[in-house]
Design a protein around this motif. Structure first.
Motif, PDB file in Angstrom:
ATOM      1  N   UNK A 204       0.854  -1.184   0.000  1.00  0.00           N
ATOM      2  CA  UNK A 204       0.000   0.000   0.000  1.00  0.00           C
ATOM      3  C   UNK A 204       0.893   1.239   0.000  1.00  0.00           C
ATOM      4  N   UNK A 205       0.465   2.295  -0.675  1.00  0.00           N
ATOM      5  CA  UNK A 205       1.277   3.527  -0.736  1.00  0.00           C
ATOM      6  C   UNK A 205       1.165   4.317   0.564  1.00  0.00           C
ATOM      7  N   UNK A 206       2.213   4.295   1.375  1.00  0.00           N
ATOM      8  CA  UNK A 206       2.230   5.008   2.651  1.00  0.00           C
ATOM      9  C   UNK A 206       2.363   6.506   2.438  1.00  0.00           C
ATOM     10  N   UNK A 207       1.759   7.274   3.333  1.00  0.00           N
ATOM     11  CA  UNK A 207       1.907   8.715   3.292  1.00  0.00           C
ATOM     12  C   UNK A 207       3.263   9.118   3.851  1.00  0.00           C
ATOM     13  N   UNK A 211       6.491   4.584   7.879  1.00  0.00           N
ATOM     14  CA  UNK A 211       7.240   3.488   7.281  1.00  0.00           C
ATOM     15  C   UNK A 211       6.594   2.183   7.722  1.00  0.00           C
ATOM     16  N   UNK A 212       6.995   1.087   7.098  1.00  0.00           N
ATOM     17  CA  UNK A 212       6.412  -0.211   7.440  1.00  0.00           C
ATOM     18  C   UNK A 212       7.467  -1.292   7.343  1.00  0.00           C
ATOM     19  N   UNK A 213       7.480  -2.165   8.343  1.00  0.00           N
ATOM     20  CA  UNK A 213       8.382  -3.320   8.302  1.00  0.00           C
ATOM     21  C   UNK A 213       7.720  -4.487   7.574  1.00  0.00           C
ATOM     22  N   UNK A 214       6.380  -4.518   7.534  1.00  0.00           N
ATOM     23  CA  UNK A 214       5.636  -5.468   6.715  1.00  0.00           C
ATOM     24  C   UNK A 214       4.527  -4.699   6.024  1.00  0.00           C
ATOM     25  N   UNK A 215       4.392  -4.887   4.715  1.00  0.00           N
ATOM     26  CA  UNK A 215       3.418  -4.131   3.938  1.00  0.00           C
ATOM     27  C   UNK A 215       2.986  -4.998   2.759  1.00  0.00           C
ATOM     28  N   UNK A 216       1.934  -5.799   2.958  1.00  0.00           N
ATOM     29  CA  UNK A 216       1.485  -6.737   1.940  1.00  0.00           C
ATOM     30  C   UNK A 216      -0.025  -6.626   1.756  1.00  0.00           C
ATOM     31  N   UNK A 278     -11.559   5.826   1.746  1.00  0.00           N
ATOM     32  CA  UNK A 278     -10.722   7.028   1.736  1.00  0.00           C
ATOM     33  C   UNK A 278      -9.283   6.758   2.138  1.00  0.00           C
ATOM     34  N   UNK A 279      -9.010   5.614   2.761  1.00  0.00           N
ATOM     35  CA  UNK A 279      -7.641   5.347   3.168  1.00  0.00           C
ATOM     36  C   UNK A 279      -7.533   4.328   4.277  1.00  0.00           C
ATOM     37  N   UNK A 280      -6.304   4.146   4.776  1.00  0.00           N
ATOM     38  CA  UNK A 280      -5.984   3.221   5.866  1.00  0.00           C
ATOM     39  C   UNK A 280      -5.538   4.063   7.059  1.00  0.00           C
ATOM     40  N   UNK A 281      -6.069   3.749   8.230  1.00  0.00           N
ATOM     41  CA  UNK A 281      -5.884   4.591   9.404  1.00  0.00           C
ATOM     42  C   UNK A 281      -5.437   3.767  10.608  1.00  0.00           C
ATOM     43  N   UNK A 282      -4.694   4.413  11.505  1.00  0.00           N
ATOM     44  CA  UNK A 282      -4.414   3.879  12.837  1.00  0.00           C
ATOM     45  C   UNK A 282      -5.350   4.591  13.813  1.00  0.00           C
TER      46      UNK A 282
END
Length: 305
Positions: A204-207, A211-216, A278-282
């Motif tokens: 996924x395209x991070x803003x 950063x991400x250690x796992x991104x699938x 609209x996106x991915x959120x924490x």
């Protein structure tokens, strides 16, 4: 009552449509990656252009433009509101000709609908969408950005090629291949369903600032699976907040928002991972922050629209 058959010994124009219009889809010939058939270039008075050397089919009747660009002039708009016109490829059953036409919209409203009178009815026209054109109040020239492509295409074997934002009209059982998402879609008459697709594994395209250690992320058969370990690199995730960390790639938007019930970040306190169109959120509870040295880890599954 007597039985008839055609095309032998002869066939009328209406019989031709009823025969080939049911066997052959309507659309432009080519590929969605081709240059848009309809465009504007800020010249002339409310003029749009139809590219040369292009072809299409409407209800079994062919259309072709020769080596010259066609120019169409849109009506003036002095209403005080923006108007959206529809550019169509129209079969006229009075003359049995196929031509590019402008369907003028209503100021302040969206684009008008294409007319698709069936060959078994009394209507004289059948239209397929080519583009919409936004006509501002008192505008004299049309910029390229005022034209939005709406066309779909026919492959060499008659299969429909489209993109997710410009699909053909619904018919029960109609299938099409979306070149921008890599999936086969199937119409139930009202909605498009994912029939066959496998996106492969992508990230996924991070803003900026994450950063991400796992991104699938993978979509197969319309079901999306996400595994994401995301970290904020320049600040903490604030307490009691919803922080956007990434965009959802085209073709992966969920039909409704999904969220992990309890998601633990390294350190032992709960946080959540939420996905919407609209996106991915924490998501952090009130009183709980996640420092920039901590990773929020979660997996989610959803159905794509």
């Amino acid at each position: 009552m007597a039985e008839t058959s055609y095309p032998n010994p002869g066939v009328t124009e209406l019989q031709h449509e009823r025969l080939l219009g049911r066997a052959l889809p309507s659309g432009l010939l080519g590929h969605p990656d081709d240059q848009a058939l309809v465009y504007a270039d800020n010249t002339g008075t409310r003029e749009i252009r139809i590219r040369a050397s292009r072809q299409g089919v409407v209800e079994g009747y062919g259309w072709a433009n020769d080596a010259a660009v066609i120019t169409k002039t849109l009506a003036a708009n002095t209403s005080g509101s923006t108007r959206v016109d529809l550019v169509v490829l129209r079969l006229n059953r009075s003359t049995w000709s196929v031509t590019v036409q402008i369907v003028q919209g209503t100021p302040g409203a969206g684009a008008p609908a294409a007319t698709r009178n069936p060959s078994t009815g009394s209507g004289t026209t059948y239209e397929i969408e080519l583009a919409t054109v936004t006509v501002a109040n008192n505008v004299t020239t049309l910029a390229g950005s005022t034209v939005t492509d709406k066309a779909w295409y026919l492959n060499e074997d008659g299969q429909i090629l489209c993109e997710s934002d410009r699909r053909p009209p619904h018919h029960p059982g109609r299938s099409a291949f979306e070149v921008d998402t890599g999936r086969w879609i199937l119409s139930d008459g009202t909605n498009w369903r994912n029939a066959v697709d496998d996106s492969g594994v992508l990230a996924v395209p991070l803003l900026t600032g994450f950063s991400a250690t796992e991104n699938n992320l993978q979509r197969r058969g319309g079901v999306c699976v996400l595994n994401l370990k995301v970290q904020r690199t320049n600040a903490a995730f604030p307490a009691g907040a919803i922080t956007k960390v990434a965009n959802v790639p085209s073709g992966f938007a969920p039909t409704f928002p999904v969220q992990s019930a309890v998601l633990w970040w390294s350190g032992g306190l709960p946080a959540g991972l939420r996905v919407t169109s609209a996106g991915i959120y924490v998501v952090t509870p009130a009183g709980v922050t996640v420092g920039e040295d901590r990773t929020v880890d979660g997996s989610l599954v959803w159905h794509a629209t």
